[in-house]
Design a protein around this motif. Sequence first.
Motif, PDB file in Angstrom:
ATOM      1  N   PHE A 141      15.116  23.121  15.237  1.00  0.00           N
ATOM      2  CA  PHE A 141      15.306  22.228  14.086  1.00  0.00           C
ATOM      3  C   PHE A 141      16.217  22.864  13.042  1.00  0.00           C
ATOM      4  CE2 PHE A 141      13.991  20.521   9.913  1.00  0.00           C
ATOM      5  CZ  PHE A 141      14.204  19.175  10.145  1.00  0.00           C
ATOM      6  N   GLY A 142      17.237  22.129  12.665  1.00  0.00           N
ATOM      7  CA  GLY A 142      18.082  22.586  11.567  1.00  0.00           C
ATOM      8  C   GLY A 142      19.142  23.608  11.946  1.00  0.00           C
ATOM      9  N   ALA A 143      19.184  24.012  13.222  1.00  0.00           N
ATOM     10  CA  ALA A 143      20.184  25.025  13.619  1.00  0.00           C
ATOM     11  C   ALA A 143      21.590  24.536  13.303  1.00  0.00           C
ATOM     12  CB  ALA A 143      20.058  25.328  15.111  1.00  0.00           C
ATOM     13  N   TRP A 144      21.769  23.211  13.356  1.00  0.00           N
ATOM     14  CA  TRP A 144      23.098  22.634  13.125  1.00  0.00           C
ATOM     15  C   TRP A 144      23.583  22.811  11.687  1.00  0.00           C
ATOM     16  CZ3 TRP A 144      18.699  20.033  14.669  1.00  0.00           C
ATOM     17  CH2 TRP A 144      18.058  19.260  13.702  1.00  0.00           C
ATOM     18  N   ALA A 145      22.671  23.166  10.797  1.00  0.00           N
ATOM     19  CA  ALA A 145      23.066  23.349   9.400  1.00  0.00           C
ATOM     20  C   ALA A 145      23.591  24.765   9.153  1.00  0.00           C
ATOM     21  CB  ALA A 145      21.886  23.066   8.481  1.00  0.00           C
ATOM     22  N   GLU A 146      23.389  25.646  10.121  1.00  0.00           N
ATOM     23  CA  GLU A 146      23.773  27.056   9.942  1.00  0.00           C
ATOM     24  C   GLU A 146      25.264  27.251  10.202  1.00  0.00           C
ATOM     25  OE1 GLU A 146      21.379  29.514   9.287  1.00  0.00           O
ATOM     26  OE2 GLU A 146      19.948  27.855   9.112  1.00  0.00           O
ATOM     27  N   GLU A 147      25.805  28.261   9.602  1.00  0.00           N
ATOM     28  CA  GLU A 147      27.182  28.689   9.885  1.00  0.00           C
ATOM     29  C   GLU A 147      27.302  28.893  11.397  1.00  0.00           C
ATOM     30  OE1 GLU A 147      29.047  30.822   7.111  1.00  0.00           O
ATOM     31  OE2 GLU A 147      30.830  30.798   8.394  1.00  0.00           O
ATOM     32  N   PRO A 148      28.404  28.432  12.016  1.00  0.00           N
ATOM     33  CA  PRO A 148      28.519  28.632  13.470  1.00  0.00           C
ATOM     34  C   PRO A 148      28.520  30.123  13.809  1.00  0.00           C
ATOM     35  CG  PRO A 148      30.524  27.626  12.549  1.00  0.00           C
ATOM     36  CD  PRO A 148      29.509  27.659  11.453  1.00  0.00           C
ATOM     37  N   PRO A 149      27.872  30.479  14.928  1.00  0.00           N
ATOM     38  CA  PRO A 149      27.803  31.904  15.287  1.00  0.00           C
ATOM     39  C   PRO A 149      29.194  32.467  15.516  1.00  0.00           C
ATOM     40  CG  PRO A 149      27.134  30.499  17.128  1.00  0.00           C
ATOM     41  CD  PRO A 149      27.291  29.609  15.946  1.00  0.00           C
ATOM     42  N   SER A 150      29.369  33.752  15.204  1.00  0.00           N
ATOM     43  CA  SER A 150      30.711  34.328  15.360  1.00  0.00           C
ATOM     44  C   SER A 150      30.944  34.690  16.825  1.00  0.00           C
ATOM     45  CB  SER A 150      30.869  35.540  14.466  1.00  0.00           C
ATOM     46  OG  SER A 150      29.900  36.499  14.818  1.00  0.00           O
ATOM     47  N   GLU A 151      32.192  34.874  17.167  1.00  0.00           N
ATOM     48  CA  GLU A 151      32.629  35.122  18.549  1.00  0.00           C
ATOM     49  C   GLU A 151      32.055  36.433  19.090  1.00  0.00           C
ATOM     50  OE1 GLU A 151      33.179  34.393  21.277  1.00  0.00           O
ATOM     51  OE2 GLU A 151      35.206  33.581  21.290  1.00  0.00           O
TER      52      GLU A 151
ATOM     53  N   GLY B 160       9.653   5.399  11.481  1.00  0.00           N
ATOM     54  CA  GLY B 160       9.464   6.819  11.154  1.00  0.00           C
ATOM     55  C   GLY B 160      10.792   7.414  10.734  1.00  0.00           C
ATOM     56  N   VAL B 161      11.268   7.001   9.558  1.00  0.00           N
ATOM     57  CA  VAL B 161      12.607   7.414   9.132  1.00  0.00           C
ATOM     58  C   VAL B 161      12.532   8.681   8.280  1.00  0.00           C
ATOM     59  CG1 VAL B 161      14.658   6.729   7.823  1.00  0.00           C
ATOM     60  CG2 VAL B 161      13.451   5.046   9.236  1.00  0.00           C
ATOM     61  N   SER B 162      13.404   9.625   8.612  1.00  0.00           N
ATOM     62  CA  SER B 162      13.567  10.831   7.800  1.00  0.00           C
ATOM     63  C   SER B 162      14.696  10.569   6.832  1.00  0.00           C
ATOM     64  CB  SER B 162      13.932  12.024   8.696  1.00  0.00           C
ATOM     65  OG  SER B 162      12.903  12.265   9.622  1.00  0.00           O
ATOM     66  N   GLY B 163      14.468  10.745   5.545  1.00  0.00           N
ATOM     67  CA  GLY B 163      15.544  10.424   4.615  1.00  0.00           C
ATOM     68  C   GLY B 163      15.288  10.938   3.214  1.00  0.00           C
ATOM     69  N   PRO B 182       9.014   8.131   5.040  1.00  0.00           N
ATOM     70  CA  PRO B 182       7.850   8.847   5.561  1.00  0.00           C
ATOM     71  C   PRO B 182       8.107  10.317   5.885  1.00  0.00           C
ATOM     72  CG  PRO B 182       8.697   7.260   7.169  1.00  0.00           C
ATOM     73  CD  PRO B 182       9.401   6.983   5.880  1.00  0.00           C
ATOM     74  N   MET B 183       9.368  10.672   6.128  1.00  0.00           N
ATOM     75  CA  MET B 183       9.641  12.079   6.462  1.00  0.00           C
ATOM     76  C   MET B 183      10.788  12.656   5.641  1.00  0.00           C
ATOM     77  SD  MET B 183       8.894  12.423  10.550  1.00  0.00           S
ATOM     78  CE  MET B 183       9.353  10.798  11.111  1.00  0.00           C
ATOM     79  N   GLU B 184      10.744  13.959   5.480  1.00  0.00           N
ATOM     80  CA  GLU B 184      11.793  14.698   4.763  1.00  0.00           C
ATOM     81  C   GLU B 184      13.132  14.464   5.469  1.00  0.00           C
ATOM     82  OE1 GLU B 184      11.184  16.478   2.107  1.00  0.00           O
ATOM     83  OE2 GLU B 184       8.997  16.667   2.167  1.00  0.00           O
ATOM     84  N   PRO B 185      14.239  14.592   4.744  1.00  0.00           N
ATOM     85  CA  PRO B 185      15.531  14.326   5.390  1.00  0.00           C
ATOM     86  C   PRO B 185      15.833  15.318   6.511  1.00  0.00           C
ATOM     87  CG  PRO B 185      15.837  15.251   3.181  1.00  0.00           C
ATOM     88  CD  PRO B 185      14.380  14.941   3.320  1.00  0.00           C
ATOM     89  N   ILE B 186      16.604  14.859   7.469  1.00  0.00           N
ATOM     90  CA  ILE B 186      17.165  15.738   8.497  1.00  0.00           C
ATOM     91  C   ILE B 186      18.286  16.524   7.816  1.00  0.00           C
ATOM     92  CG2 ILE B 186      18.573  15.723  10.613  1.00  0.00           C
ATOM     93  CD1 ILE B 186      15.850  14.837  11.402  1.00  0.00           C
ATOM     94  N   PRO B 187      18.315  17.846   7.956  1.00  0.00           N
ATOM     95  CA  PRO B 187      19.356  18.614   7.252  1.00  0.00           C
ATOM     96  C   PRO B 187      20.756  18.147   7.632  1.00  0.00           C
ATOM     97  CG  PRO B 187      17.750  20.085   8.305  1.00  0.00           C
ATOM     98  CD  PRO B 187      17.433  18.698   8.768  1.00  0.00           C
ATOM     99  N   LYS B 188      21.647  18.172   6.659  1.00  0.00           N
ATOM    100  CA  LYS B 188      23.053  17.901   6.944  1.00  0.00           C
ATOM    101  C   LYS B 188      23.592  19.016   7.838  1.00  0.00           C
ATOM    102  CE  LYS B 188      24.224  15.593   2.616  1.00  0.00           C
ATOM    103  NZ  LYS B 188      24.459  15.936   1.214  1.00  0.00           N
ATOM    104  N   SER B 189      24.575  18.670   8.653  1.00  0.00           N
ATOM    105  CA  SER B 189      25.155  19.696   9.517  1.00  0.00           C
ATOM    106  C   SER B 189      26.063  20.599   8.696  1.00  0.00           C
ATOM    107  CB  SER B 189      25.954  19.045  10.647  1.00  0.00           C
ATOM    108  OG  SER B 189      27.098  18.409  10.132  1.00  0.00           O
ATOM    109  N   PHE B 190      26.398  21.737   9.283  1.00  0.00           N
ATOM    110  CA  PHE B 190      27.315  22.663   8.606  1.00  0.00           C
ATOM    111  C   PHE B 190      28.618  21.950   8.269  1.00  0.00           C
ATOM    112  CE2 PHE B 190      30.728  25.778   8.572  1.00  0.00           C
ATOM    113  CZ  PHE B 190      30.236  26.690   7.655  1.00  0.00           C
ATOM    114  N   GLY B 222      16.059   7.638  12.320  1.00  0.00           N
ATOM    115  CA  GLY B 222      14.826   7.428  13.066  1.00  0.00           C
ATOM    116  C   GLY B 222      14.568   8.578  14.019  1.00  0.00           C
ATOM    117  N   ARG B 223      14.456   9.772  13.470  1.00  0.00           N
ATOM    118  CA  ARG B 223      14.092  10.935  14.293  1.00  0.00           C
ATOM    119  C   ARG B 223      13.190  11.821  13.453  1.00  0.00           C
ATOM    120  NH1 ARG B 223      19.317  11.101  14.139  1.00  0.00           N
ATOM    121  NH2 ARG B 223      19.538  10.943  16.392  1.00  0.00           N
ATOM    122  N   ASN B 224      12.285  12.487  14.120  1.00  0.00           N
ATOM    123  CA  ASN B 224      11.256  13.223  13.395  1.00  0.00           C
ATOM    124  C   ASN B 224      11.791  14.487  12.747  1.00  0.00           C
ATOM    125  OD1 ASN B 224       9.324  11.361  14.160  1.00  0.00           O
ATOM    126  ND2 ASN B 224       8.617  12.547  15.931  1.00  0.00           N
ATOM    127  N   SER B 225      11.466  14.626  11.446  1.00  0.00           N
ATOM    128  CA  SER B 225      11.641  15.932  10.797  1.00  0.00           C
ATOM    129  C   SER B 225      10.229  16.392  10.444  1.00  0.00           C
ATOM    130  CB  SER B 225      12.553  15.815   9.580  1.00  0.00           C
ATOM    131  OG  SER B 225      11.951  15.041   8.569  1.00  0.00           O
TER     132      SER B 225
END
Lengths: 154, 610
Positions: A141-151, B160-163, B182-190, B222-225
């Motif tokens: 969970f949440g790995a996608w929010a991390e800085e991409p791993p370095s080479e 079951g929306v995370s938001g 109902p659920m905490e937001p899914i983290p934004k991607s890098f 609609g994905r579980n956090s």
Amino acid sequence: MGDAEGFLGLSVALTGYDRASLWSTGCVPAYRKQLDAVAGPALADRLDHIGGMLGALPPGPAVDALIREEVLSDADLGPLARSLIQLWYLGQWTPMPQDWIDRNGAKREDTARIVSTRAYREGLVWDAIGAHPMGAKPQGFGAWAEEPPSETVR
Amino acid sequence: MSEMHYDAVIVGAGISGALIAKQLAAKGRNVLILEAGADGGAEASTYRSYVDAYHLTEVKVPNSPYPANPSAPSPSVLDVGPIAPGRPDTAGYFVQNGPNPFRSNYTRVTGGTMMHWLGTCLRMQPNDFRTRSAYGQGVDWPLSYDDLAPWYERAEWEIGVSGDKSENEFGGIHFSKDYDFPMEPIPKSFSDRWFEEGVRGMEVALPNGETKTLSVSTTPQGRNSTPRKGSYKVGGEKQPPYGAAGATGAYAFQGQRCEGNSSCVPICPIQAKYNALKTLSQALRQKGRVEIRSQSVVSKIETDGATGRVTGVVYKRYEFPGAPAWEMKRVTADAYVLATNAIENAKLALASGLCPTSGQLGRNLMDHPYVMVWGRAPRPVGPFRGPGSTASFPDFRDGGFRTKKAAVRLELANWGWNFAANAPYSDVARLVEGEYLFGPELRARLRDEVQHQVRIGIMPEQLPSALNRVSVNPAYRDSLGEPRPVLDYAVDAYSRAGVLQGMDICQQIFQRLGIENRSTYDPNDPGYVSEAGRGFVYFGAGHNAGTHRIGASRHDSVTDLDGRSWDHDNLWLVGCGAMPTIATSNPTLTMTALVLKAAAGLERALEGKS
Ligand SMILES: Cc1cc2nc3c(=O)[nH]c(=O)nc-3n(C[C@H](O)[C@H](O)[C@H](O)COP(=O)(O)OP(=O)(O)OC[C@H]3O[C@@H](n4cnc5c(N)ncnc54)[C@H](O)[C@@H]3O)c2cc1C
Ligand code: SF4
């Protein structure tokens, strides 16, 4: 051909991944079988022989020269090697070009397909790009929010 | 040959059908669901076989995991080809009259299309409900944002929306004070955060004189956090703290938090993403009796000529998918619900001669003609990790420009050029077959090429048009003898103009962030269209809508506000077909709100009877 040494030597040089990485995919026997089935005995022997030589060399310019001269620029071995690379990276066999087939004959195994679910999951591309196979080996969970791993290429 | 009589017969075991069943069964009703598809993942081994099939198919499209079933065929995005004037394209399941191909699909398995939806759960904005009065375009809805707000809340808790409320209060969207997702937001991607940082404070001046300040907002999904602690008021009623719905069947130990499998479309291997099997299994646990019959293709809705009331449903039960053999059966109930997806609902109702008064049945077919813009970022952004999309630029979902151009949502993608250019497969092929790379150099180049991939999706609204429609023609049938949907479809100048404006905004974002534009559009692609001399390729979004719209009058709509047919007192039509306009939000959340409202109306109607 007895052990897989020639095949591994060739695969290590072509993929840039070491023996342990390739063995641990569990795909060595299946890929070797696929390559041999399409190559036929004569070409398979040539590749095996070159693979043996490659395995004995330290990584570097000598390996690169040998691959380019003896394998990639060879009309028969080149297409096989390029398909083998893609097999390792994608788990998917890429069929031979028509002129290769005209010279060496059509092979029943020479079709575009993903060899197995394991082959898909173990595709090297996912590691190479710093990710994980889509639909397998999740990073958490949440790995996608991390800085991409370095080479980490050696 | 009639069997047991039910309180309600529901056609279709997707989210729409499952939700109606769950709501009615909670009131103790006896419900039968007839489902065209086979088993459908209720068995753990079936679900596993879907995941395996996905891994094994070379061309990974939304329907890849689900076995082709000629007895209940589904459209495939791979079937779409060019359409010559006057000659329909009949290559796939759809019969496409054009002029533009309809590029979306759906899935006829138990659980329906939600098996491979992405999970985006956005509300429509207040102005989206009144585009006719506000902008002179489309039609007004027979209800407002505020009317639908309590149903949105219930819908978000059902799925079951995370938001995050604060990041979704734009364009007039507001949330009740004592309500929360109902659920905490899914983290934004890098990469979302990289875009957010890069555009901070950036202003975009539009040709009509409006200026917008860019923002990146987290997408409700609609994905579980992690379930929110505490209790909230949902639809005005106090609810106990939310408990996340895990996987169904023997997979129940899974389906907890999203763990980043990055394959939500076409299948979430662990069922962290909502799918309709979850609602189906909840329906089966209610106090009423819910029975599901799969491999049962509903063929005809019978009506009484004098009263207009539905008198029974005829369906074809097949034993072996693909074999042209079936048994005709018939069931009766007090109420009948069509929940087979916008296109199949219209097809089935048209083939049964239903709902003639308004002349709107089958018309106003809409989708989001989805256009992509992609490029190379100046730094690694970590694509191919996590859900397909976790944020978007919401700023162009509304504005004065809508008098002339479609509103758009600009969706940030997390899977590089996967959808745009089949990355990373195409990257491997290009570097190996085209640049003759191998070994460590290949490895390093792959990383460099893919790590920098970014993509934005442009989702324009499409106006309802009488010419975009579903019809039936006896000449075109499937292997069970059922009619195949015949589609007339065009992407009009309004949507195209909105796309072009969206493309210009994307280029400004690229310029600001130093992203090299790599978008290319092949004029030979069946989705290639142009406007003002500029061409692009559109895809389908899977958001089939509009074919049996709700309305205030029997003369311009197929059903009333609750999905009850104006012409047939005991017939309900539910799903995205109910939507008068499609706006810029993915439609399922709005649809779910309407389905819950319909279920309440249906229950009231049944109470009136018993
Ligand atoms: C690739 C893709 C991605 C999507 N992503 C999103 C997203 O992120 N957000 C969003 O809001 N929406 C998304 N959608 C749209 C979403 O999937 C649909 O809005 C939703 O599934 C509609 O639900 P439904 O129950 O009305 O229809 P469906 O889910 O299509 O279910 C209909 C059911 O009826 C059955 N049926 C059909 N005909 C018959 C018959 N004659 N007799 C008996 N049964 C029948 C089918 O087998 C099926 O089980 C996406 C769609 C696609 C294709
Ligand atoms: S990212 Fe993965 S775990 Fe999360 S919802 Fe998508 S497929 Fe499921």
